[in-house]
Write a protein that holds these residues in place. Sequence first.
Motif, mmCIF file in Angstrom:
data_model
loop_
_atom_site.group_PDB
_atom_site.id
_atom_site.type_symbol
_atom_site.label_atom_id
_atom_site.label_comp_id
_atom_site.label_asym_id
_atom_site.label_seq_id
_atom_site.Cartn_x
_atom_site.Cartn_y
_atom_site.Cartn_z
ATOM 1 N N GLU A 67 0.835 -1.194 0.000
ATOM 2 C CA GLU A 67 0.000 0.000 0.000
ATOM 3 C C GLU A 67 0.871 1.245 0.000
ATOM 4 O OE1 GLU A 67 -3.656 0.478 2.144
ATOM 5 O OE2 GLU A 67 -3.564 -1.588 2.832
ATOM 6 N N TYR A 121 -3.419 3.783 -1.180
ATOM 7 C CA TYR A 121 -3.661 3.224 -2.514
ATOM 8 C C TYR A 121 -3.050 1.837 -2.594
ATOM 9 C CZ TYR A 121 -5.064 7.878 -4.086
ATOM 10 O OH TYR A 121 -5.707 9.077 -4.231
ATOM 11 N N LEU A 126 -3.735 1.883 -9.628
ATOM 12 C CA LEU A 126 -3.701 2.299 -8.230
ATOM 13 C C LEU A 126 -5.137 2.583 -7.793
ATOM 14 C CD1 LEU A 126 -0.576 4.650 -8.237
ATOM 15 C CD2 LEU A 126 -0.759 2.396 -7.203
ATOM 16 N N GLN A 181 -7.806 3.346 -4.679
ATOM 17 C CA GLN A 181 -7.818 3.933 -3.337
ATOM 18 C C GLN A 181 -8.390 2.936 -2.339
ATOM 19 O OE1 GLN A 181 -9.103 7.955 -3.342
ATOM 20 N NE2 GLN A 181 -9.370 8.066 -1.134
ATOM 21 N N SER A 182 -7.648 2.712 -1.256
ATOM 22 C CA SER A 182 -8.055 1.715 -0.261
ATOM 23 C C SER A 182 -8.640 2.345 1.000
ATOM 24 C CB SER A 182 -6.863 0.829 0.116
ATOM 25 O OG SER A 182 -5.782 1.621 0.586
ATOM 26 N N THR A 199 -4.670 12.165 -7.324
ATOM 27 C CA THR A 199 -5.199 12.152 -5.954
ATOM 28 C C THR A 199 -6.170 13.298 -5.705
ATOM 29 O OG1 THR A 199 -3.360 13.492 -5.129
ATOM 30 C CG2 THR A 199 -3.066 11.113 -5.110
#
Length: 381
Positions: free
Chosen positions: A8, A21, A35, A37-38, A294
């Motif tokens: 991550e 990410y 990538l 987003q987590s 982002t």
Amino acid sequence: MEEFAEHEILVGTYEEFVLGYKMVPHLKSSEGCDLVQSFTAKSHCGPVRSICTGSKYAISGGSDEICKIFDITKRAEHGTLMHHEGTVSCLATHSATSHLVTASDDNTITVVRMGSWQVEKTLYKHSAGVTALALHPTGKLAFSAGKDKKLITWNLVKARPAFITNIKGIAEFITVSPDGSRYAVGVHRRVDIYSIETAGVEYSIDIKARPNCLVFLNNDTVVVGGESSTAQMHSLIEKKMLRSWEVHTNRVRCMAMLGERMLVTASSSDNMIKIWNVSTDVTEEIACVASVDTTCRVTCLAIWHPGMRLGGKKRKKETAKEGSEVESPQKKVKLSEATEDKKVVETVTVEQEISTAGQKKIKKKKKPAKVPTDGPVEVAG
């Protein structure tokens, strides 16, 4: 790219957010990835100045004078540290000893034990705010620089400065090589590479702009980024620039290595995070493997992976197994010798007890014989 599926990328932003990410490899091509987003956390009441990872935690420091601790495995906020009285400018962790080192604009550097999160030591030597901090791979040394234009090498075993160097400028960053033989200091418009053995400058890189970040591709090659759109790769052995390529539109804010060949870069000008496949071979092309917007101005970057959490446990188990294999035959020998000694001692004590018992009986017989003969003579007289 499949080996980085559980990695991550964590970034801090001017907009007070900490973003995470994950890398999702493409199904058709093995080279590219997306990538995704987590997680998102609004962690501070001001810009996030620094972020680092260690064990299962991620720690962020901001201009609101606090450090926020996140548990990455549980996806939850773990706690808050409020031991500084100024902007938390730098953070660093040492996974082997489970320690967190924080630096602030209040002129102090603090050593915190991860897990209990108790402040173990506060280091006072800077006369102005600390702007750069780095730990040696051994965990016994630390390097710090501040607005007082001093570079201090700390002996963390004794918790005192080893020596102090006056540098002509305010350091932007300090980075230590993987083997710990060199460290780089970014000052004004140049980067100085120091040798730990001689404590002198080996090589100076003039990038003609303010340096923001540096990473070691290996012990002898570095990549530098700053207030320009390009990144430069330099060889410390040949002492020259190998290549340069355009990374972002205006500036490169921060960098980090992902494995041996993947370079992660972020910028606060175009809000992008990019992953580059880099090589020290000049003939190979540098390709952008992944990128994401982002929508925030990125200030700092760190990388977390599950190996950080499991590394300490595996080492302990391995050392325990090695110790048991080596010590087990010695213990058996000692036990057998001890039992033989005990048997001999028991037989001796039995004989001594018998002899002492016999002596005691003889003495008891003599005493009553003397008492009646002496008694009546005294009475008669």
